[in-house]
Design a protein around this motif. Structure first.
Motif, PDB file in Angstrom:
ATOM      1  N   ALA A   1      -4.137 -12.104  -2.893  1.00 21.54           N
ATOM      2  CA  ALA A   1      -3.297 -12.226  -4.331  1.00 21.54           C
ATOM      3  C   ALA A   1      -4.000 -11.613  -5.446  1.00 21.54           C
ATOM      4  CB  ALA A   1      -3.476 -13.921  -4.584  1.00 21.54           C
ATOM      5  N   SER A   2      -4.172 -10.146  -4.985  1.00 19.74           N
ATOM      6  CA  SER A   2      -4.751  -9.395  -6.218  1.00 19.74           C
ATOM      7  C   SER A   2      -3.687  -9.291  -7.307  1.00 19.74           C
ATOM      8  CB  SER A   2      -5.135  -7.916  -5.376  1.00 19.74           C
ATOM      9  OG  SER A   2      -6.167  -8.119  -4.570  1.00 19.74           O
ATOM     10  N   THR A   3      -4.221  -9.061  -8.439  1.00 18.41           N
ATOM     11  CA  THR A   3      -3.505  -8.752  -9.687  1.00 18.41           C
ATOM     12  C   THR A   3      -3.554  -7.323 -10.356  1.00 18.41           C
ATOM     13  OG1 THR A   3      -5.148  -9.781 -11.071  1.00 18.41           O
ATOM     14  CG2 THR A   3      -3.295 -11.230 -10.077  1.00 18.41           C
ATOM     15  N   ASP A   4      -4.384  -6.494  -9.787  1.00 18.19           N
ATOM     16  CA  ASP A   4      -4.762  -5.220 -10.094  1.00 18.19           C
ATOM     17  C   ASP A   4      -3.846  -4.238  -9.108  1.00 18.19           C
ATOM     18  OD1 ASP A   4      -6.307  -5.300  -7.706  1.00 18.19           O
ATOM     19  OD2 ASP A   4      -8.159  -4.741  -8.841  1.00 18.19           O
ATOM     20  N   ALA A   5      -4.526  -3.069  -9.008  1.00 19.58           N
ATOM     21  CA  ALA A   5      -3.793  -2.081  -8.233  1.00 19.58           C
ATOM     22  C   ALA A   5      -4.164  -1.972  -7.017  1.00 19.58           C
ATOM     23  CB  ALA A   5      -4.340  -0.787  -8.786  1.00 19.58           C
ATOM     24  N   THR A   6      -4.987  -3.018  -6.449  1.00 23.37           N
ATOM     25  CA  THR A   6      -5.091  -3.319  -4.899  1.00 23.37           C
ATOM     26  C   THR A   6      -3.976  -3.265  -4.062  1.00 23.37           C
ATOM     27  OG1 THR A   6      -7.323  -4.402  -5.320  1.00 23.37           O
ATOM     28  CG2 THR A   6      -6.416  -4.833  -3.323  1.00 23.37           C
ATOM     29  N   PRO A   7      -2.809  -3.996  -4.447  1.00 24.24           N
ATOM     30  CA  PRO A   7      -1.540  -3.801  -3.440  1.00 24.24           C
ATOM     31  C   PRO A   7      -1.290  -2.454  -3.173  1.00 24.24           C
ATOM     32  CG  PRO A   7      -1.380  -5.918  -4.889  1.00 24.24           C
ATOM     33  CD  PRO A   7      -2.607  -4.889  -5.222  1.00 24.24           C
ATOM     34  N   ALA A   8      -1.164  -1.881  -4.510  1.00 25.27           N
ATOM     35  CA  ALA A   8      -0.648  -0.179  -4.129  1.00 25.27           C
ATOM     36  C   ALA A   8      -1.562   0.505  -3.435  1.00 25.27           C
ATOM     37  CB  ALA A   8      -0.492   0.308  -5.394  1.00 25.27           C
ATOM     38  N   LEU A   9      -2.658   0.415  -3.583  1.00 25.39           N
ATOM     39  CA  LEU A   9      -3.630   1.172  -2.692  1.00 25.39           C
ATOM     40  C   LEU A   9      -3.634   0.987  -1.451  1.00 25.39           C
ATOM     41  CD1 LEU A   9      -6.898   0.612  -5.055  1.00 25.39           C
ATOM     42  CD2 LEU A   9      -5.752   2.896  -4.667  1.00 25.39           C
ATOM     43  N   LEU A  10      -3.484  -0.411  -0.949  1.00 22.69           N
ATOM     44  CA  LEU A  10      -3.377  -0.934   0.460  1.00 22.69           C
ATOM     45  C   LEU A  10      -2.081  -0.215   1.013  1.00 22.69           C
ATOM     46  CD1 LEU A  10      -4.612  -4.508   0.554  1.00 22.69           C
ATOM     47  CD2 LEU A  10      -5.750  -2.475   1.068  1.00 22.69           C
ATOM     48  N   ALA A  11      -0.995  -0.420   0.102  1.00 26.26           N
ATOM     49  CA  ALA A  11       0.341   0.047   0.759  1.00 26.26           C
ATOM     50  C   ALA A  11       0.315   1.633   0.995  1.00 26.26           C
ATOM     51  CB  ALA A  11       1.321  -0.202  -0.331  1.00 26.26           C
ATOM     52  N   ALA A  12      -0.462   2.377   0.003  1.00 31.39           N
ATOM     53  CA  ALA A  12      -0.584   3.803   0.326  1.00 31.39           C
ATOM     54  C   ALA A  12      -1.418   3.974   1.619  1.00 31.39           C
ATOM     55  CB  ALA A  12      -1.329   4.426  -0.824  1.00 31.39           C
ATOM     56  N   TRP A  13      -2.406   3.418   1.942  1.00 30.04           N
ATOM     57  CA  TRP A  13      -3.215   3.384   3.077  1.00 30.04           C
ATOM     58  C   TRP A  13      -2.364   3.123   4.271  1.00 30.04           C
ATOM     59  CZ3 TRP A  13      -7.895  -0.343   4.300  1.00 30.04           C
ATOM     60  CH2 TRP A  13      -8.743   0.064   5.425  1.00 30.04           C
ATOM     61  N   ALA A  14      -1.497   2.017   4.293  1.00 33.30           N
ATOM     62  CA  ALA A  14      -0.619   1.647   5.434  1.00 33.30           C
ATOM     63  C   ALA A  14       0.318   2.781   5.646  1.00 33.30           C
ATOM     64  CB  ALA A  14      -0.067   0.362   5.160  1.00 33.30           C
ATOM     65  N   GLU A  15       0.851   3.468   4.698  1.00 31.44           N
ATOM     66  CA  GLU A  15       1.919   4.314   4.941  1.00 31.44           C
ATOM     67  C   GLU A  15       1.048   5.682   5.521  1.00 31.44           C
ATOM     68  OE1 GLU A  15       5.122   7.177   2.246  1.00 31.44           O
ATOM     69  OE2 GLU A  15       3.942   5.563   1.396  1.00 31.44           O
ATOM     70  N   ALA A  16      -0.022   5.935   5.351  1.00 35.79           N
ATOM     71  CA  ALA A  16      -0.748   7.024   5.864  1.00 35.79           C
ATOM     72  C   ALA A  16      -1.499   7.040   7.023  1.00 35.79           C
ATOM     73  CB  ALA A  16      -1.951   7.730   4.886  1.00 35.79           C
ATOM     74  N   ASP A  17      -1.483   5.547   7.428  1.00 37.76           N
ATOM     75  CA  ASP A  17      -2.429   5.055   8.649  1.00 37.76           C
ATOM     76  C   ASP A  17      -1.953   3.983   9.285  1.00 37.76           C
ATOM     77  OD1 ASP A  17      -4.372   4.547  10.502  1.00 37.76           O
ATOM     78  OD2 ASP A  17      -6.270   5.010   9.337  1.00 37.76           O
ATOM     79  N   PRO A  18      -1.168   4.252  10.483  1.00 40.12           N
ATOM     80  CA  PRO A  18      -0.429   3.282  11.090  1.00 40.12           C
ATOM     81  C   PRO A  18      -1.439   2.443  11.892  1.00 40.12           C
ATOM     82  CG  PRO A  18      -0.408   5.107  12.407  1.00 40.12           C
ATOM     83  CD  PRO A  18      -0.949   5.589  11.148  1.00 40.12           C
ATOM     84  N   ARG A  19      -2.832   2.417  11.741  1.00 38.06           N
ATOM     85  CA  ARG A  19      -3.596   1.254  12.371  1.00 38.06           C
ATOM     86  C   ARG A  19      -3.989   0.407  11.357  1.00 38.06           C
ATOM     87  NH1 ARG A  19      -8.919   5.231  13.050  1.00 38.06           N
ATOM     88  NH2 ARG A  19      -8.242   5.577  11.055  1.00 38.06           N
ATOM     89  N   LEU A  20      -3.426   0.198  10.268  1.00 39.20           N
ATOM     90  CA  LEU A  20      -3.617  -0.726   9.416  1.00 39.20           C
ATOM     91  C   LEU A  20      -2.362  -1.728   9.200  1.00 39.20           C
ATOM     92  CD1 LEU A  20      -4.912  -2.079   6.786  1.00 39.20           C
ATOM     93  CD2 LEU A  20      -3.652  -0.273   5.268  1.00 39.20           C
ATOM     94  N   ARG A  21      -2.764  -3.107   9.291  1.00 42.51           N
ATOM     95  CA  ARG A  21      -1.764  -4.074   8.874  1.00 42.51           C
ATOM     96  C   ARG A  21      -2.412  -4.874   7.596  1.00 42.51           C
ATOM     97  NH1 ARG A  21      -1.409  -7.662  13.774  1.00 42.51           N
ATOM     98  NH2 ARG A  21      -3.430  -6.645  14.473  1.00 42.51           N
ATOM     99  N   VAL A  22      -1.496  -4.992   6.728  1.00 39.75           N
ATOM    100  CA  VAL A  22      -1.722  -5.700   5.392  1.00 39.75           C
ATOM    101  C   VAL A  22      -1.188  -6.946   5.435  1.00 39.75           C
ATOM    102  CG1 VAL A  22      -1.891  -5.744   2.970  1.00 39.75           C
ATOM    103  CG2 VAL A  22      -2.219  -3.564   4.264  1.00 39.75           C
TER     104      VAL A  22
END
Length: 329
Positions: free
Chosen positions: A45-66
């Motif tokens: 339940a982050s309120t900073d830019a963490t969700p956007a950073l994780l979303a960018a990581w997931a888009e670039a790396d199919p090994r990630l599940r958020v």
């Protein structure tokens, strides 16, 4: 991915945007541990830019599940949520502000495959400040017997540097969500109570970030009491019950030696350590006994130096205990 990976990296993060990009880069740079790799990250339940950073990581790396928590869960509960989605037989803990050597997962997975007795394996670390400057290099205790004995007093495994067998972690029920601090100490104690085996690699495979406002620094009396509940139950099991005059806090504080103690706490700690040592002399092997004597000797010397001329009689007594601890065989 259709085939199950060899290692799952498990991380929970809340409002970690400041350091998360560096951590992501160090995780994506990991060498293949032999059989594939996945990342399971819980956004608590982050309120900073963490969700956007994780979303960018997931888009670039199919090994990630958020996995997104709808409300803050706390570290232990968030890790349990992620653990339910882990597919690999080995789960490696990571935190969102630490940095990892590129061969960390490869080396730990190889060591666990080579020794089927091990349920968890951590490593040494380099402590860094918030800016990434090196503070100290920390060499861990090694050897399952030494680590098991030291659980009476302290945690010997760096949590965000640990790799754990998934089956063993699930068999003990995962993390205890009631431990909002000392989740790792509680977990190691439960793994050991179930007959598990823990060890460390000497190499500093983690750059561990130390924060001035960390949870440990500000946990207060309630957090300290919760943390002490772990050595309390371990000492109780070791001693077949705690005598009424046994002071767990003083015994732990004297062993750890992080700060000067009041004379009454020193005396209570001496009594507790000697009570445990008496059992250890009957039960433990030479390696554990040598480590126990050396640690006790250092603890006594440290308190004697801090006492100095303020309490000379007690200081002399501690020096005598320190000398005896070092020469006893």
């Amino acid at each position: 991915m259709t085939d199950d990976p060899a290692v799952s990296v498990l991380m929970a993060v809340r409002d970690g945007a400041v350091h998360l990009p560096e951590t992501i880069a160090s995780l994506r740079a990991q060498a293949d541990p032999g059989g594939g790799l996945e990342f399971v990250v819980v956004d608590d339940a982050s309120t900073d830019a963490t969700p956007a950073l994780l979303a960018a990581w997931a888009e670039a790396d199919p090994r990630l599940r958020v996995l997104a928590a709808p409300a803050p869960m706390g570290l232990a509960a968030a890790l349990n949520l992620g653990l339910g989605h882990v597919r690999a037989p080995l789960v490696a803990r990571a935190d969102g502000d630490d940095l990892y050597a590129p061969d960390r997962l490869l080396r730990q997975a190889a060591a666990l495959r080579a020794d089927p007795r091990l349920d968890a394996l951590s490593c040494g670390c380099v402590r860094i400040d918030e800016a990434g400057n090196e503070l100290a290099r920390m060499a861990p205790v090694t050897g399952p017997d030494r680590i098991r004995f030291r659980t009476l007093y302290t945690s010997s495994l760096l949590h965000p540097g640990a790799m754990i067998r998934t089956a063993a972690l699930r068999a003990v029920g995962g993390y205890d969500a009631g431990y909002w601090t000392a989740q790792d100490s509680d977990l190691w104690a439960r793994l050991l109570a179930a007959g598990g085996c823990l060890d460390n690699l000497l190499e500093p495979l983690v750059r561990y970030r130390v924060h001035a406002t960390s949870l440990t620094a500000k946990r207060g009396a309630a957090g300290r009491a919760l943390s002490l509940s772990v050595p309390e139950r371990v000492q109780s099991a070791y001693l077949d019950g705690l005598p009424p005059d046994h002071d767990v806090a003083a015994t732990v504080d004297l062993w750890q030696g992080y700060r000067p103690l009041a004379p009454e706490a020193i005396r209570a700690g001496l009594a507790g350590m000697e009570r445990i040592a008496a059992v250890a002399r009957r039960r433990e092997g030479p390696e554990v006994l040598a480590d126990m004597r050396a640690t006790m000797g250092r603890a006594f010397w440290r308190q004697a130096r801090w006492l100095g001329r303020r309490r000379p009689a007690l200081a002399v007594l501690l020096v005598g205990y320190a000398v005896r601890a070092r020469i006893l065989r």
